[in-house]
Design a protein around this motif. Structure first.
Motif, mmCIF file in Angstrom:
data_model
loop_
_atom_site.group_PDB
_atom_site.id
_atom_site.type_symbol
_atom_site.label_atom_id
_atom_site.label_comp_id
_atom_site.label_asym_id
_atom_site.label_seq_id
_atom_site.Cartn_x
_atom_site.Cartn_y
_atom_site.Cartn_z
ATOM 1 N N LEU A 1 0.823 -1.204 0.000
ATOM 2 C CA LEU A 1 0.000 0.000 0.000
ATOM 3 C C LEU A 1 0.866 1.267 0.000
ATOM 4 O O LEU A 1 1.959 1.277 0.568
ATOM 5 N N ARG A 2 0.359 2.310 -0.617
ATOM 6 C CA ARG A 2 1.076 3.590 -0.644
ATOM 7 C C ARG A 2 1.009 4.256 0.728
ATOM 8 O O ARG A 2 0.028 4.091 1.458
ATOM 9 N N PRO A 3 2.020 5.016 1.110
ATOM 10 C CA PRO A 3 2.030 5.679 2.414
ATOM 11 C C PRO A 3 0.846 6.632 2.572
ATOM 12 O O PRO A 3 0.520 7.380 1.650
ATOM 13 N N LYS B 1 5.414 3.430 7.668
ATOM 14 C CA LYS B 1 4.579 3.645 6.495
ATOM 15 C C LYS B 1 4.114 5.092 6.352
ATOM 16 O O LYS B 1 3.863 5.562 5.240
ATOM 17 N N SER C 1 3.625 8.913 5.748
ATOM 18 C CA SER C 1 4.345 9.869 4.905
ATOM 19 C C SER C 1 5.073 10.906 5.754
ATOM 20 O O SER C 1 4.620 11.238 6.852
#
Length: 408
Positions: A322-324, A346, A348
């Motif tokens: 998964l994206r941050p 994780k 951002s």
């Protein structure tokens, strides 16, 4: 042809067809090598005056869009036809997202949204526009409130009847609906009725809806401000209470186009209210128990944010790939060091993390992390008036320790 030249033209076309295009739009069609559009759009063009290959959009159209942006980029003169304003929920958005501005030109026509507001005398700046094309209808529920004006792009001819039924079931059966068919064309037609009285099961395929929301006596309008009443949510008891939820959302600080991870989501109330703040806010709710994951999805749809994503699984294993996110709320497993470390890794940079603790053990974990990472540590105690015999007294809820930290 170099990529710096305007190889791509995106032309808005209305129901008045070729005659309604200005000279620039007509030139873009006449000098194109390839012209893309829906079959209806292509049929509006004259048969003579252009040697371009006419290509109707396939279904789905994504492969054709990718072909334009890769195979033909800077090599062919491409013109794309779109309804009205191509940048208003139109194909112009995915086509231009990753292009340099000098590569394309957009030549808009008057949008159906603008025409509908003009027909009704509604101020465009104060009227939300919602598209139901390939999107869940439950998103409308977020917008329902007294005297709210809505313009809705329909998916097909059955959309008005479906919307009327949803409004009626949601306590807004007295809402006034205008359906405009073939708006701006010679066959334009307006159908008007109340949602509860709507009898037109099938309208013209090309239609737009305008709704003036009028609540019935039993309707329960819900604010977009965080802190919905607890009984708004279906829950098994795993619920962040109203007062604490409002404070928690203020610390998470939702911003447009940002994503929240709600870890140990329980009822899903934090993620749901995050998404209700702005239509571009998104959330992924992580929940290990199947029945709770189902309940989160149901709550999200009923409260107007059906696109909330629920991942059923154990965190942090469920984080893989998964994206941050921009913000993380840890509502369960606060004392789990592995979970916190995975969340922190994780998150951002400049992202916000908020964790709430109820037990002494979880509170001790927050105190220890505050020592290491800084941030703000606070305790909330809420009391609600409740009956004690025949009189009222204060009944105290369990105190909540809350830690808020911003990642460097």
């Amino acid at each position: 042809m170099s990529a710096a030249e305007r190889w791509l033209s995106i032309v808005g076309i209305g129901e008045d067809g070729w005659d309604g295009l200005n000279s620039e739009a007509k030139r873009a069609v006449e000098f194109a090598e390839l012209v893309y559009g829906g079959a209806r759009h292509l049929a509006l063009l004259p048969t003579a005056g252009s040697s371009a290959t006419r290509i109707p959009w396939p279904s789905p159209m994504t492969p054709a869009v990718q072909q334009i942006l890769t195979e033909y980029r800077g090599k062919k003169r491409v013109t794309v036809l779109a309804s009205g304003d191509p940048m208003l929920h139109g194909v112009g958005v995915p086509l231009t997202r990753d292009l340099v501005a000098t590569e394309f030109r957009v030549i808009p026509q008057v949008s159906a949204f603008s025409l509908a507001c003009a027909r009704l005398g509604w101020p465009m700046a104060e009227t939300p526009l919602i598209t139901l094309v390939n999107r869940p209808i439950e998103q409308l529920l977020r917008h329902l409130c007294p005297d709210q004006r809505l313009v809705i792009f329909s998916e097909d001819g059955s959309t008005p009847a479906t919307v009327a039924r949803l409004l009626t079931e949601s306590g807004y059966g007295s809402s006034k609906i205008d359906v405009f068919e073939n708006l701006g064309g010679s066959s334009e037609r307006n159908i008007r009725d109340l949602a509860a009285c709507w009898l037109n099961k099938q309208c013209g395929k090309l239609n737009l809806m305008a709704v003036l929301c009028v609540p019935d006596t039993a309707a329960r309008p819900l604010s977009l401000a965080p802190g919905l009443p607890d009984d708004t949510f279906d829950t098994d008891g795993q619920l962040t209470k109203r007062e604490v939820r409002a404070v928690t959302l203020s610390r998470l600080a939702p911003l447009p186009n940002q994503t929240l991870w709600d870890v140990g989501a329980g009822t899903g109330s934090i993620g749901i209210e995050w998404m209700r703040v702005h239509p571009s806010c998104s959330c992924i709710a992580f929940e290990a128990r199947e029945e709770r994951a189902v309940r989160i999805r149901e709550n999200a749809a009923r409260l107007g944010v059906p696109t909330l994503r629920v991942i059923q699984g154990t965190a942090p294993d469920a984080f893989a790939g998964l994206r941050p996110p921009d913000a993380i709320f840890i509502g369960g497993g606060v004392a789990n060091d592995d979970l916190f470390d995975a969340c922190w890794a994780k998150l951002s940079p400049a992202g916000r993390l908020v964790a709430n603790a109820v037990t002494l053990q979880s509170e001790a974990s927050l105190v220890a992390r505050h020592t290491l990472y800084g941030g703000d540590l606070m305790r909330m105690t809420v009391s609600r008036a409740d009956l004690i015999g025949s009189l009222y007294g204060w009944r105290q809820m369990m105190p909540i320790t809350q830690w808020t930290v911003i990642k460097p």
